[in-house]
Design a protein around this motif. Structure first.
Motif, mmCIF file in Angstrom:
data_model
loop_
_atom_site.group_PDB
_atom_site.id
_atom_site.type_symbol
_atom_site.label_atom_id
_atom_site.label_comp_id
_atom_site.label_asym_id
_atom_site.label_seq_id
_atom_site.Cartn_x
_atom_site.Cartn_y
_atom_site.Cartn_z
ATOM 1 N N VAL A 153 41.788 36.978 46.333
ATOM 2 C CA VAL A 153 40.740 37.566 47.179
ATOM 3 C C VAL A 153 40.161 38.790 46.476
ATOM 4 O O VAL A 153 40.918 39.587 45.897
ATOM 5 N N PRO A 154 38.829 38.963 46.488
ATOM 6 C CA PRO A 154 38.228 40.153 45.868
ATOM 7 C C PRO A 154 38.869 41.429 46.387
ATOM 8 O O PRO A 154 39.155 41.544 47.576
ATOM 9 N N PRO A 155 39.123 42.413 45.507
ATOM 10 C CA PRO A 155 39.805 43.649 45.901
ATOM 11 C C PRO A 155 39.190 44.354 47.099
ATOM 12 O O PRO A 155 39.909 44.899 47.942
ATOM 13 N N ALA A 156 37.866 44.321 47.213
ATOM 14 C CA ALA A 156 37.193 45.003 48.321
ATOM 15 C C ALA A 156 37.570 44.414 49.667
ATOM 16 O O ALA A 156 37.537 45.101 50.696
ATOM 17 N N GLN A 157 37.936 43.128 49.689
ATOM 18 C CA GLN A 157 38.285 42.449 50.941
ATOM 19 C C GLN A 157 39.794 42.293 51.114
ATOM 20 O O GLN A 157 40.263 42.020 52.214
ATOM 21 N N ARG A 158 40.525 42.448 50.013
ATOM 22 C CA ARG A 158 41.971 42.248 50.076
ATOM 23 C C ARG A 158 42.638 43.222 51.038
ATOM 24 O O ARG A 158 43.617 42.892 51.703
ATOM 25 N N GLY A 159 42.091 44.426 51.138
ATOM 26 C CA GLY A 159 42.663 45.431 52.029
ATOM 27 C C GLY A 159 42.515 45.111 53.502
ATOM 28 O O GLY A 159 43.140 45.759 54.344
ATOM 29 N N TRP A 160 41.696 44.108 53.828
ATOM 30 C CA TRP A 160 41.533 43.706 55.224
ATOM 31 C C TRP A 160 42.710 42.837 55.691
ATOM 32 O O TRP A 160 42.847 42.570 56.880
ATOM 33 N N PHE A 161 43.511 42.383 54.743
ATOM 34 C CA PHE A 161 44.678 41.552 55.062
ATOM 35 C C PHE A 161 45.945 42.406 54.971
ATOM 36 O O PHE A 161 46.160 43.095 53.985
ATOM 37 N N LEU A 163 50.609 37.201 58.746
ATOM 38 C CA LEU A 163 49.485 37.878 58.114
ATOM 39 C C LEU A 163 48.424 38.229 59.151
ATOM 40 O O LEU A 163 48.091 37.409 60.023
ATOM 41 N N GLU A 164 47.882 39.446 59.051
ATOM 42 C CA GLU A 164 46.826 39.904 59.954
ATOM 43 C C GLU A 164 45.537 40.116 59.162
ATOM 44 O O GLU A 164 45.588 40.455 57.977
ATOM 45 N N PHE A 165 44.402 39.944 59.848
ATOM 46 C CA PHE A 165 43.107 40.193 59.212
ATOM 47 C C PHE A 165 42.233 41.003 60.155
ATOM 48 O O PHE A 165 42.126 40.691 61.345
ATOM 49 N N ALA A 166 41.610 42.054 59.625
ATOM 50 C CA ALA A 166 40.675 42.861 60.405
ATOM 51 C C ALA A 166 39.631 43.429 59.468
ATOM 52 O O ALA A 166 39.963 44.000 58.416
#
Length: 219
Positions: free
Chosen positions: A98-106, A116-119
């Motif tokens: 997953v691209p680093p910018a979006q990885r932190g959403w998981f 696993l959570e996603f926001a």
């Protein structure tokens, strides 16, 4: 003895409901001991053995938890931990793509959990159906998905193909309407659904699929 005989749901019940409970033979033994005077000197073996005591005169009897049962429970717990670790490792490998910018959403629910959570925690207004589709493979493994205040619509939700891994879905203030609720059919273990501030209206009753695990619905 009174606390032992309380319903197991009662907070004063002993032992606590998450602990091994007394068998009927053990409860009967306590009755007998109390009726015999409840003295510390009472010996089961010293008395003429009534029927209620006979199970305790077998040499192999243990008042401690059954060793075989404990061993079996330990083996099952170990097997579960190993399965969790294996699943987590697989999820971490997928997240690495997953691209680093979006990885932190998981995030995982704990250090050892495979849940696993996603926001969308940054710029939710820029997150729509296209971004949702790009993350679909990982999102289908999520325990909790929070899409509140995003531009996600019915089409995006339909394309996501939700799975039985999902327990909580937050669609608050999204563009989802009645038709989008049809996409929840595969989320058979969904327990919480938040559709507050969406375009969903009274017609939802005809669109909402059977959700046997649903416990909390926010409207």
């Amino acid at each position: 003895l009174q606390t032992i005989l309380l319903p197991i749901e009662n907070e004063k019940h002993m032992p606590p409901k998450n602990r091994p409970q007394l068998s009927q033979a053990e409860i009967d033994l306590l009755h007998w001991w109390i009726e015999s005077g409840a003295t510390a000197e009472t010996s089961v073996a010293a008395k003429e053995a009534p029927e209620v005591i006979k199970p305790f005169l077998v040499p192999s009897y243990r008042l401690l938890p059954d060793r075989e049962l404990l061993a079996r429970q330990e083996a099952e717990a170990k097997q579960m931990r190993e399965a969790q670790a294996k699943r987590r490792a697989a999820l971490e490998a997928t997240l690495a793509q997953v691209p680093p910018a979006q990885r932190g959403w998981f995030t995982f629910t704990s250090e050892e959990s495979a849940d696993l959570e996603f926001a969308v925690s940054t710029s939710p207004e820029a997150f729509g159906d296209e971004q949702l589709a790009a993350l679909g493979a990982v999102l289908r493994e999520c325990y909790r998905i929070t899409l509140s205040d995003t531009k996600v619509s019915d089409e995006g939700l339909a394309g996501l193909r939700l799975s039985s891994a999902l327990r909580e879905l937050n669609l608050k203030r999204t563009q989802v309407a009645n038709r989008g609720l049809q996409s929840l059919g595969e989320a058979s273990q969904l327990e919480l659904l938040n559709i507050y501030g969406t375009a969903v209206d009274d017609g939802m009753a005809g669109q909402l699929p059977q959700l046997p695990a649903l416990r909390r619905l926010f409207l």
